[in-house]
Every structure is written in C-alpha cells, then in structure tokens.
Design a protein around this motif. Sequence first.
Motif, PDB file in Angstrom:
ATOM      1  N   LEU A  39       0.834  -1.199   0.000  1.00 32.13           N
ATOM      2  CA  LEU A  39       0.000   0.000   0.000  1.00 32.13           C
ATOM      3  C   LEU A  39       0.868   1.249   0.000  1.00 32.13           C
ATOM      4  O   LEU A  39       0.579   2.223  -0.698  1.00 32.13           O
ATOM      5  N   PHE A  40       1.950   1.211   0.806  1.00 30.92           N
ATOM      6  CA  PHE A  40       2.790   2.395   0.981  1.00 30.92           C
ATOM      7  C   PHE A  40       4.267   2.006   0.990  1.00 30.92           C
ATOM      8  O   PHE A  40       4.623   0.846   1.197  1.00 30.92           O
ATOM      9  N   THR A  41       5.102   3.014   0.798  1.00 23.51           N
ATOM     10  CA  THR A  41       6.543   2.834   0.947  1.00 23.51           C
ATOM     11  C   THR A  41       6.830   2.825   2.450  1.00 23.51           C
ATOM     12  O   THR A  41       6.746   3.848   3.113  1.00 23.51           O
ATOM     13  N   ALA A  42       7.136   1.650   2.971  1.00 25.62           N
ATOM     14  CA  ALA A  42       7.292   1.485   4.422  1.00 25.62           C
ATOM     15  C   ALA A  42       8.744   1.394   4.858  1.00 25.62           C
ATOM     16  O   ALA A  42       9.032   1.316   6.052  1.00 25.62           O
ATOM     17  N   ALA A  43       9.683   1.375   3.911  1.00 26.70           N
ATOM     18  CA  ALA A  43      11.104   1.270   4.259  1.00 26.70           C
ATOM     19  C   ALA A  43      11.935   1.888   3.143  1.00 26.70           C
ATOM     20  O   ALA A  43      11.471   2.029   2.002  1.00 26.70           O
ATOM     21  N   GLY A  44      13.179   2.217   3.476  1.00 22.16           N
ATOM     22  CA  GLY A  44      14.047   2.866   2.496  1.00 22.16           C
ATOM     23  C   GLY A  44      14.371   2.015   1.298  1.00 22.16           C
ATOM     24  O   GLY A  44      14.671   2.525   0.216  1.00 22.16           O
ATOM     25  N   MET A  45      14.324   0.678   1.459  1.00 25.75           N
ATOM     26  CA  MET A  45      14.711  -0.197   0.363  1.00 25.75           C
ATOM     27  C   MET A  45      13.597  -0.427  -0.666  1.00 25.75           C
ATOM     28  O   MET A  45      13.838  -0.957  -1.738  1.00 25.75           O
ATOM     29  N   VAL A  46      12.344  -0.020  -0.346  1.00 25.83           N
ATOM     30  CA  VAL A  46      11.214  -0.319  -1.236  1.00 25.83           C
ATOM     31  C   VAL A  46      11.433   0.184  -2.669  1.00 25.83           C
ATOM     32  O   VAL A  46      11.198  -0.553  -3.626  1.00 25.83           O
ATOM     33  N   PRO A  47      11.908   1.412  -2.871  1.00 23.91           N
ATOM     34  CA  PRO A  47      12.121   1.870  -4.247  1.00 23.91           C
ATOM     35  C   PRO A  47      13.204   1.082  -4.989  1.00 23.91           C
ATOM     36  O   PRO A  47      13.271   1.133  -6.219  1.00 23.91           O
ATOM     37  N   PHE A  48      14.057   0.349  -4.233  1.00 20.88           N
ATOM     38  CA  PHE A  48      15.151  -0.429  -4.849  1.00 20.88           C
ATOM     39  C   PHE A  48      14.840  -1.929  -4.895  1.00 20.88           C
ATOM     40  O   PHE A  48      15.727  -2.734  -5.184  1.00 20.88           O
ATOM     41  N   LYS A  49      13.596  -2.289  -4.612  1.00 18.12           N
ATOM     42  CA  LYS A  49      13.227  -3.700  -4.509  1.00 18.12           C
ATOM     43  C   LYS A  49      13.631  -4.490  -5.760  1.00 18.12           C
ATOM     44  O   LYS A  49      14.242  -5.557  -5.680  1.00 18.12           O
ATOM     45  N   ASN A  50      13.314  -3.950  -6.931  1.00 14.76           N
ATOM     46  CA  ASN A  50      13.633  -4.660  -8.178  1.00 14.76           C
ATOM     47  C   ASN A  50      15.125  -4.633  -8.493  1.00 14.76           C
ATOM     48  O   ASN A  50      15.617  -5.490  -9.230  1.00 14.76           O
ATOM     49  N   VAL A  51      15.833  -3.664  -7.943  1.00 11.96           N
ATOM     50  CA  VAL A  51      17.288  -3.608  -8.135  1.00 11.96           C
ATOM     51  C   VAL A  51      17.939  -4.730  -7.325  1.00 11.96           C
ATOM     52  O   VAL A  51      18.823  -5.446  -7.814  1.00 11.96           O
ATOM     53  N   PHE A  52      17.481  -4.911  -6.089  1.00 14.13           N
ATOM     54  CA  PHE A  52      18.032  -5.969  -5.244  1.00 14.13           C
ATOM     55  C   PHE A  52      17.777  -7.357  -5.836  1.00 14.13           C
ATOM     56  O   PHE A  52      18.614  -8.250  -5.731  1.00 14.13           O
ATOM     57  N   THR A  53      16.605  -7.543  -6.459  1.00  7.97           N
ATOM     58  CA  THR A  53      16.271  -8.868  -6.999  1.00  7.97           C
ATOM     59  C   THR A  53      16.830  -9.085  -8.403  1.00  7.97           C
ATOM     60  O   THR A  53      16.716 -10.184  -8.949  1.00  7.97           O
ATOM     61  N   GLY A  54      17.424  -8.027  -9.000  1.00 10.58           N
ATOM     62  CA  GLY A  54      18.041  -8.178 -10.313  1.00 10.58           C
ATOM     63  C   GLY A  54      17.112  -7.908 -11.478  1.00 10.58           C
ATOM     64  O   GLY A  54      17.529  -7.944 -12.640  1.00 10.58           O
ATOM     65  N   ILE A  55      15.834  -7.595 -11.202  1.00 11.26           N
ATOM     66  CA  ILE A  55      14.882  -7.321 -12.288  1.00 11.26           C
ATOM     67  C   ILE A  55      15.210  -5.996 -12.968  1.00 11.26           C
ATOM     68  O   ILE A  55      15.066  -5.847 -14.183  1.00 11.26           O
ATOM     69  N   GLU A  56      15.671  -5.034 -12.177  1.00  7.72           N
ATOM     70  CA  GLU A  56      15.944  -3.685 -12.692  1.00  7.72           C
ATOM     71  C   GLU A  56      17.429  -3.366 -12.583  1.00  7.72           C
ATOM     72  O   GLU A  56      18.079  -3.714 -11.601  1.00  7.72           O
ATOM     73  N   LYS A  57      17.964  -2.711 -13.594  1.00 11.79           N
ATOM     74  CA  LYS A  57      19.359  -2.260 -13.590  1.00 11.79           C
ATOM     75  C   LYS A  57      19.405  -0.738 -13.539  1.00 11.79           C
ATOM     76  O   LYS A  57      18.598  -0.066 -14.179  1.00 11.79           O
ATOM     77  N   ARG A  58      20.322  -0.197 -12.764  1.00 11.15           N
ATOM     78  CA  ARG A  58      20.508   1.259 -12.716  1.00 11.15           C
ATOM     79  C   ARG A  58      21.940   1.599 -13.078  1.00 11.15           C
ATOM     80  O   ARG A  58      22.793   0.725 -13.173  1.00 11.15           O
TER      81      ARG A  58
END
Length: 906
Positions: A39-58
């Motif tokens: 529902l909400f961004t509840a932690a600092g890592m939420v916007p990087f969730k896909n980066v941590f799992t490898g789905i998204e590259k930055r």
Amino acid sequence: MNRLSGAEIREAFLAFFADRGHFRENSASLLPQNDPTLLFTAAGMVPFKNVFTGIEKRDYTRATTAQRCLRAGGKHNDLENVGFTKRHQTFFEMLGNFSFGDYFKEDAIKWAWELSTKVLGLPKDRIYVSVHTTDNEASEIWEKKVGVAKDRIYHFDKDNFWSAGDVGPCGPCSELFFDRGEAFNTGDPELDRMGGDGDRYLEFYNLVFMQYERDENGDLNPLPKPSVDTGMGLERITSIIQEVDSNYETDLFTPIIYAIKSSSPVLKDNITADEVGQPEKLFIDLSPEQKIAAQVVADHLRAVSYLIADGLLPSNEGAGYVLRRILRRAVRFGKNIGFNEPFMHKIVPIITQQLGDFHLVLRKREAHVQKVLKAEEEKFFQTLEKGLAILNEELALLRKGNTLDGNTAFLLYDSFGFPLDLTEIIAREHGIEVDNVGFNKAMAKQKSQSKAKESKNKSEYDEIYRKLSTELSKTKFTGYDSYSDLRGSGKVLAILQNGSESDSISASSESVTAQLVFDSSVLYAESGGQVGDTGLLTMSGKDMAVVRNVKKPFANLSVVHVSVSPGATITKGDSVDQRVNSISRKQIANNHTATHLLHWALREVLGDHVKQAGSLVKDDVLRFDFTHMQAMTPEEVATVEELVNEKINDAYPVEATVMKKDDAIAAGAIALFGEKYGDEVRVLTIGKFSVELCGGTHVKNTSQIRMMVITEETGIAAGTRRITARTGADAFSFLRQKARITDGLRAQIKAGNDGEIIERVLKIQQNSRDLEKKINHMEERSTGLLARQIANTPAQIGNFNFISHQMEGDAKSARSLADKVRRHLPSGIIVIGAQQDGKAFILVSVSKDISKQVPASKLVQAVAPKIEGRGGGKPEMAQAGGTNVSGIKGALKQIKEEVGLRLGLC
C-alpha cells in the motif's frame, strides 16, 4: 554530542555517503509504483526492490537516500500506537545507504561506525552492537577491524535476521544501539537489558546483509552478488543527538506542535514564545490527554500532507481509506483539544517550512493539499457530532468493562464515517471494549450482499473465458498502423455460443449471436477507457458476420462479439477477413488523442496535482475524470478548451513507441496510478509536451481532430471532477445546436442580441424569487395556524402531552411544523409523519424534561422498519426516512405504544 538539527543530520548522512561514491537518489513517493503487494513505501529499500532482486538495472551500484516512509496499513502498521508512545509514528524519514552487489560487510560496518562517532558525534563508549548468532564474520569485523570491545557485541537470533518474505533475498543484520543511561531504566530486567524493548538502549542504525536466497524448501543459497540495505530513522537519531526524551520533542516536531497549541482554542492561552526552542516548556502545561492529542495531530498532519502531495485522495477503499482513517483520527483528537471546525489545512504551511525544502513535492502542491484537507475535514465535521451523539448515548447505557455491540460500531462506520479504530479509542476512554467480531460479521454481511448482487450480473461465459485465457496464446492486435481504412485477417481459435464452446456456428434465415476468438485481430478490444470496435467479417468476399463489440475479459484474451449473417457458417480454424468500421474508429481516435491533450491542458491550468481518474472514449463523445477538489470556474474551462484547440491547430505529430516500462517512467511518461503494466509498454508522445503510457488507438497528427468543445464540467465524487467533450464533426454539430437554442431563447425572452440574454434571464429569476418568497410567507402563516390548532388538542399519556399528526410534505416541512407546535406546547412529545414523492418521514420531538425517560432517537429507531428505512438523532430530536409511505400510520400508532411502555403505562 554535537547538537545538530534534524535537517543537518539528514544532510550529514547523505553527504557522508555521497563522498564515498554513493549516488544521491531523491526520495520516492509514499505510493509504490507498479507494486500491488504494497500500500505504501514502508522502508528505504522499497524503491530499490527490483534492483536488489536483479529485475531492474541502474547506472549506479551504490546509493544513499532520505526516503519518506509510512507505516499505517498492512504488515507495517503503527497507527494505533501513534501519540501514546515516544517513538511510534505513521510518517517518518529513513536514512539509508545501499550496495547493489558492490561493497559488503566490512565497508558497511566501518562506515556506520565512522558516521556515528566522527560525523554525528556519538560517544564510542555508549554504543553497543548486535549481530546474528551465526554471523561470525560481522562479529569479527566489529571487534578486530573497528575496535569494539567483545563485551559490547551481542549475538541475537530472530531479531538479527531479515527477509522480504517466505522466499527471496534475505540475510543477517547488524544493529547499532545507543545507551541513554541508567535514568531510563524501568526496573524490569527484561526491558532494561541490551536489546530489550525498554527506552535505555535505543537501536538507531540497522545494517542488513543480503547474502542468501531462500528457496521454496526453506534452504538458504548464497547470492552471487551479496548486497547491503541499511536504515537509520531520522526522528530517532535526532532525539538521541538532541538529548530529548521522545521524537516529538525534537526540532522535527516542536514547530508543528507549537502551531497546534497556538491554534487550539483550549491550549493557546498558556503558550509562550520560547516554547519552540525549549521542548521541555512546550509540553509542561499539557495534561497527559492533551499531550497525546497534540502528538497524534502533529504526526498525522505530516502523514496526510505528504500522502496527498504524492497524489493520493481520501476514499473508501485501499490506500485512500487509510488516508481517510488517519485524517479522521487526527480530527477526533483535535476535537479533544478544542478544535470544533476544520483546522488541519491551516497548519500545512508549517509542515512545508519543516520538510518542504528537502521533500519538494509538498512545497509544490501545498495549495492542493490544503484544499483536499479542508474539504475532507468539513465533510467529517458534518457527521462527527451526529456520530458522537449516537456513540455517547450507547456508551452511557454501558458500564466500565462492558462491550459495545458490533452492529452499533458498524452503523458508525457505515453511516457516519467512523473508522473502527476511532470508535475503539473513544470506547476505551470510557473503559469499554468494542465487539470486533460483531463488527466484522456486519461488514461481512454487507459485502456478501454486494457480492450477491454482483454475481447476478456475472456473465455465463466467465469460466470459459478463464479457461481460454490459459489455453490460448495472446491475440495479436494489428490495428495500430492505419488511421481510417483498417483491414486484417485472423484464424478462428474458439467459437462460443449460449455459454459453451462450439466447433462451428451457422445462421439459417435469421442472424445468430456468437463470440469469436482470433489469433490476430485488427479489431480493438475495449480497454483503457476506449470502447471496442465495430465492423464486418468476410470470407472470400462474402459477408459472414457483423461485429457488434470487442471485449477483453482477460489481459491476453480478445473476444469479438458478432451477429452471424443469415446463410453463413464459421468454423474453428477458418481464416476470416476483418474490416473495422472506419468512420467510428476515426472518431474514436480523435476523441482518444483529445483526452491526452485535455489531461495536459488541465495540468497546465489547474496544477500537476491533476491526475486521470478514469475515462470513456466513444465515437460520439469523450469523458475524462480527473482529481481536483473544486468545480472549475468558467474561465478555467474556457482556458483549457482554448489550449487544447491551439495544440490541435498547431498540427503536432502523434507518435507511439514501445519501450521498457522503467525507461518510459524515467523519461517522464505519465502512468495511471493503480494500473498494472507489463515490462514493455506503449508510450504515446504528442509533440514534446504530452507523454503518457497508452495502448489505445490515436490520430497521426493533432490537426486530424479539427476541434474540441467542452460540453460539461461536473463533480462525480469528493475530489473527482468530470469533463465531457466532443471533437471533429460532432463538436461542430454541438455548436450549431447550441446556436439554435440561443436564437430560440433570445426570441422567447425578446432579447435584442445575445449580450442581452443573461440580463433578461437574471431579471426573470429575480421576479421568480420574489414570487417564491410571497408563497413561502403564506405557507408559513398557514403552518403557524395549523400548529396552533394541533397544539390546542393534545392527547394524554399518563401526565404527559402527546401529539401525533400526519401531513403532506418532506422532512424539512415536518420539522418546521414540529418547531411551531413546540412553541405552543413546551412540555410533551410531538410526532409528525410526512410523505412526499413516494418517500416517508417520521420526526419525533421530545421536550428536555422527559427526554431521558423517552429518548426521541430510541422511538424512531423502533419504528423505522415500518417505513422500510433507518433513523437516528438525539434524545430531544430524531427522525427516520424510508420508502414505504403506507407504513406511516402504523409507525405513528407504534410510537404512541412505545411511549406508554417506556412510561410504564402499558
């Protein structure tokens, strides 16, 4: 310690990690994008969730942020504790540094120590650390590389292992604690120990080492590129550095609480100018209840301000309902410190002063936030008094330790907008619990009734659609390329008729309805607000079926609804030629592109808080719903229309490209909030000013639209407006019709020219108002005479006067008559039954001297079923409304019997 401000601590953290090669990323929205699990961004890592799992590259492998977070729903929910504890908040900032397969434990630990001791100035001898029981590597780094004494390193199990869920990335974590001293001991060894839940040892920095992937069997498999996710709550570290007892005494909160006290009718008289800089003075004159109320309002104001700034509006479901709960909770606590009218919107500028220079979205949308808050506050204050009256009446009948029934709690929720937790708080203040089970049963009953209604409308084909969506490949849509002449072909994969599949469909002398599924189709299926195409199906030049509509019951399933032509047979496997109704498609394309121009123009004129909330694109009309808190002025409507037509006349190219969703969002494309998108999206660009994700059909150039005229602007829900418009030939037809009406009106009222029409109409309206006043005056006199006549002949129930009267009229006229009768009958019971336009009303007025014995609210609740309605009110005045006018007579009779029973006379 260095006495740094909250803003200085935030900047020190970010600058420290930026100097060490971290990309300084802006805070993301409180509303997670394209993540239905949150529902909400509840932690600092939420916007990087896909980066941590490898789905998204930055473009970077290490980053630092000060992320605004909210914990008020779902797994992370601190709402009920806010205000009652020193450290719970709904809205907070999480400072964090992150490594995406770059550095790992040693650097993370060393930098955490350097930042804490050298930059923030925390004394080394007051810092303790914890590691997971199995993480000897981290323990060794703390002891041998950093120099923390072994007796200051604690090994914990459950509290020092982090995972996102049952499966996925996970790993041990290491936490830093600050010893606030023996003065904060409670006397309970379990609370006061290092790592306990007391206030002495405060955890202020958490380092998560994501080094494993947990599989479905629960096994931990090492990740090829371990990562680091850290978090430091800004409010908590500020309370430590500023050496204050709670987060609310930091400079992140004190200006807000000072503003609340200054505005409060109850608290403002005792306030002094130096309280902001001296938090010990800010709270010293407050009772415990007032302190809690001020803290709740301060926290909730921060939360709702940023939720609204980030694009959310109050509603009755999902994240919007959580926003409404927070807001209404704040209103009720505000009432505890004297606020009896909207007040929160007035304090928003203080939130902006505190946070707006860093989290810029609030500074940009402050006016919009204030409008939304004011409207929602006004709405709740209208029902708050009525709801509190009912609740207090029910609580007065209960003793301490009793339970408020769930049906009453549900009535407050359903009819007066009281969230359950708000009812629980008020009940708890009286030592009374709420029957949650009963509430949930009432809620479930309402939902089951709604589902029963929905199930009646379900298609007999639903199960077949579901089956085909899993068995067949996605229908390939080939209808984007041409603007007007659209032809294609496709192979028939499925034929549906009368709720079942068929191998073929034939029509003899009359046409037969059926549904067809093709492997490819030039026919657009209804989606994204755009209606489905109509057209024709042929084989070898022979007409086979007329296309009535195209639907998309599942994302990968396009179903063509047809009327098979007499004498035609269509068989599964046939290759069928498809032709779109080009006249209809052309006008649909005009209207769809016009909605994009309209969206852009609305944001230009009203502000970028405007977001699409729905649309309907047909061949004869377009409808566009958008977020905005008030009706547009005629000038605003005219300006929007003018801007759209300028873009049409300037002949901008309209281009569609397919790209990765994240690339599209990064390039500035607007996505609909709550809409689910795949990895690849279609991006529609008009010139360089409008970029949106859209799968619909459009013109190739804005000049093809010719013109757009807005036909209506209206409200459809709180905070949601709707514009209806026409384009092209339909727009010209609308204007011609409007001109004819204007000519007819001018002739009818004998206006010399168009300019005189308004003047003449205003004069006619004034004459009408004058006449209405005379009629109302005559009716008032008539009602007064009737009231005197009724009051002179009261019935007697025991020693009490009782009047019962039935009349023609609405609830307003019933109340007027009751008020006039009361002037002539100071003591007694007055019951008025009224009917108008098929609606029934019952009004009961009980004089104050007997309202405790015979509460008006109880009387109307008892008889409301007679008129098939509901009722409520106060002990001295209550009313019920319903649809059964034939039940009024019986209701009046029953009230008389109820009065006798309550007075012990029956």
